[in-house]
Design an enzyme around this catalytic site. Structure first.
Site, mmCIF file in Angstrom:
data_model
loop_
_atom_site.group_PDB
_atom_site.id
_atom_site.type_symbol
_atom_site.label_atom_id
_atom_site.label_comp_id
_atom_site.label_asym_id
_atom_site.label_seq_id
_atom_site.Cartn_x
_atom_site.Cartn_y
_atom_site.Cartn_z
ATOM 1 N N TYR A 151 0.826 -1.220 0.000
ATOM 2 C CA TYR A 151 0.000 0.000 0.000
ATOM 3 C C TYR A 151 0.859 1.269 0.000
ATOM 4 O O TYR A 151 0.340 2.375 -0.175
ATOM 5 C CB TYR A 151 -0.944 0.049 1.215
ATOM 6 C CG TYR A 151 -1.927 -1.094 1.330
ATOM 7 C CD1 TYR A 151 -2.050 -2.049 0.327
ATOM 8 C CD2 TYR A 151 -2.731 -1.239 2.456
ATOM 9 C CE1 TYR A 151 -2.943 -3.113 0.447
ATOM 10 C CE2 TYR A 151 -3.629 -2.292 2.574
ATOM 11 C CZ TYR A 151 -3.725 -3.229 1.571
ATOM 12 O OH TYR A 151 -4.606 -4.274 1.702
ATOM 13 N N LEU A 191 -17.485 -3.587 2.599
ATOM 14 C CA LEU A 191 -18.615 -2.798 2.079
ATOM 15 C C LEU A 191 -18.797 -3.059 0.589
ATOM 16 O O LEU A 191 -19.505 -2.316 -0.093
ATOM 17 C CB LEU A 191 -18.357 -1.302 2.326
ATOM 18 C CG LEU A 191 -18.095 -0.927 3.790
ATOM 19 C CD1 LEU A 191 -17.685 0.536 3.907
ATOM 20 C CD2 LEU A 191 -19.330 -1.203 4.635
ATOM 21 N N ILE A 249 -12.677 -4.663 8.143
ATOM 22 C CA ILE A 249 -11.758 -3.526 8.064
ATOM 23 C C ILE A 249 -12.202 -2.541 6.980
ATOM 24 O O ILE A 249 -11.514 -2.359 5.982
ATOM 25 C CB ILE A 249 -10.310 -4.012 7.829
ATOM 26 C CG1 ILE A 249 -10.244 -5.100 6.730
ATOM 27 C CG2 ILE A 249 -9.703 -4.545 9.120
ATOM 28 C CD1 ILE A 249 -8.821 -5.485 6.313
ATOM 29 N N ASN A 304 -19.375 4.180 10.150
ATOM 30 C CA ASN A 304 -18.975 2.766 10.164
ATOM 31 C C ASN A 304 -18.601 2.273 11.558
ATOM 32 O O ASN A 304 -18.628 1.077 11.823
ATOM 33 C CB ASN A 304 -17.806 2.532 9.197
ATOM 34 C CG ASN A 304 -18.190 2.815 7.757
ATOM 35 O OD1 ASN A 304 -19.381 2.919 7.449
ATOM 36 N ND2 ASN A 304 -17.217 2.949 6.881
#
Ligand code: NAP
Length: 275
Positions: A51, A188, A227, A239
């Site tokens: 990342y 999600l 996560i 969330n």
């Protein structure tokens, strides 16, 4: 009502089940998002060497002022770095970039088709023995690969794509049978939650949002963690606000019935999922 954050046992550690995802969150935005997530109450941050934001994740944790012992940090070794020496070098570089003293959970990000998995798992055991990481696990492994990994190393968490449109019954059953944790990534469905009619109906009934219903559905399943990523501060707060309602059994079943084999993350180096 269960108003407390759910905590999962991972080896001898305690992993908050609701974590903050950071894929594609970079630079200053990453530092600020992580610090803000910790202010909101998240105590688990998911990153990876791939990342390219571990420095910013570490800086965000330090900026938040939250005690390091109270934050769970997961990072991952990329699949092209799984020979013993590269694995060790990669984890040590992650530790340096994070600059948080230790890694809580180190995952093999993807299995490599050209390196037998025993090699990185042995390297992970070495890293665990040296305290570089407290716990080890695997990500994007098929059920057969997870079983094999469990035979040779103290794997204490499986991370895989999981949301209402992709069932993961077999991996979750393995986690239950072995008393280890299962972390749902892309929980999600990368934002698909917002368009789903079933989630919307259930959400209206509880005075919640479709994203909150999806996250609640995940966390009501033992031993599942999630996560979600949110660059919007409003989404981060929404969330995290899922500990004041409970889905009924029939609502859990309605969400589970949405599964249709929809896989978002399926790169060319992914394993054959059905093997
Ligand atoms: P995700 O969390 O399923 O979805 C993120 C998207 O949902 C963003 O576009 C976000 O928008 C939107 N969103 C967030 N909260 C929302 C809400 N309350 N209502 C409506 N939309 C909302 O996707 P993901 O980033 O793929 O997965 C989460 C994390 O899992 C990653 O960040 C990463 O840490 C991890 N992951 C791991 C792997 C692996 O190979 N192990 C692979 C993929 C992901 P905004 O940004 O605008 O708020």
């Amino acid at each position: 009502m269960d108003t407390q954050q759910k905590i999962l046992e991972v080896g001898d550690g305690h992993m908050p089940a609701l974590g903050f995802g950071t894929w594609q969150v970079e630079g200053k935005e990453c530092v600020e998002s992580v610090a803000d997530a910790l202010l909101v109450g998240y105590r688990h941050v998911d990153t990876a060497e791939a990342y390219e934001n571990e420095r910013e994740v570490g800086a965000g944790v330090r900026r938040s002022g939250v005690d390091r012992e109270k934050v769970w940090i997961t990072t991952k070794v990329w699949w092209e770095h799984l020979s013993r020496d590269e694995c060790i070098a990669s984890a040590e570089a992650s530790l340096d970039r994070l600059d948080l003293g230790w890694i809580d959970l180190l995952l093999i990000h993807w299995p490599a088709y050209d390196v037998p998995m025993d090699e990185p798992l042995a390297a992970f055991r070495e890293l665990q023995a040296r305290g570089v990481t407290r716990h080890i696990g695997v990500s994007n492994f098929t059920p057969a690969m997870v079983r094999r990994a469990l035979d040779v190393a103290p794997v204490s968490c499986i991370q895989a794509e999981y949301h209402p449109w992709l069932a993961q019954d077999e991996l979750i059953q393995i986690a239950r049978d072995h008393d280890i944790a299962f972390t749902a990534y892309s929980p999600l469905g990368r934002g698909r939650v917002a368009q789903d009619e079933t989630l919307r109906e259930i959400a209206e009934h509880h005075g919640k949002s479709p994203a909150q219903v999806a996250l609640r559905w995940l966390l009501q399943q033992p031993p599942v963690a999630a996560i979600p990523r949110a660059s919007s501060p409003e989404h981060r707060r929404e969330n995290f606000d899922i500990f004041d309602f409970v889905l009924a059994d029939d609502e859990m079943e309605r969400v589970a019935a949405l599964a249709e084999g929809y896989r978002i993350i399926d790169p060319e180096f992914a394993p054959a999922w059905d093997r």
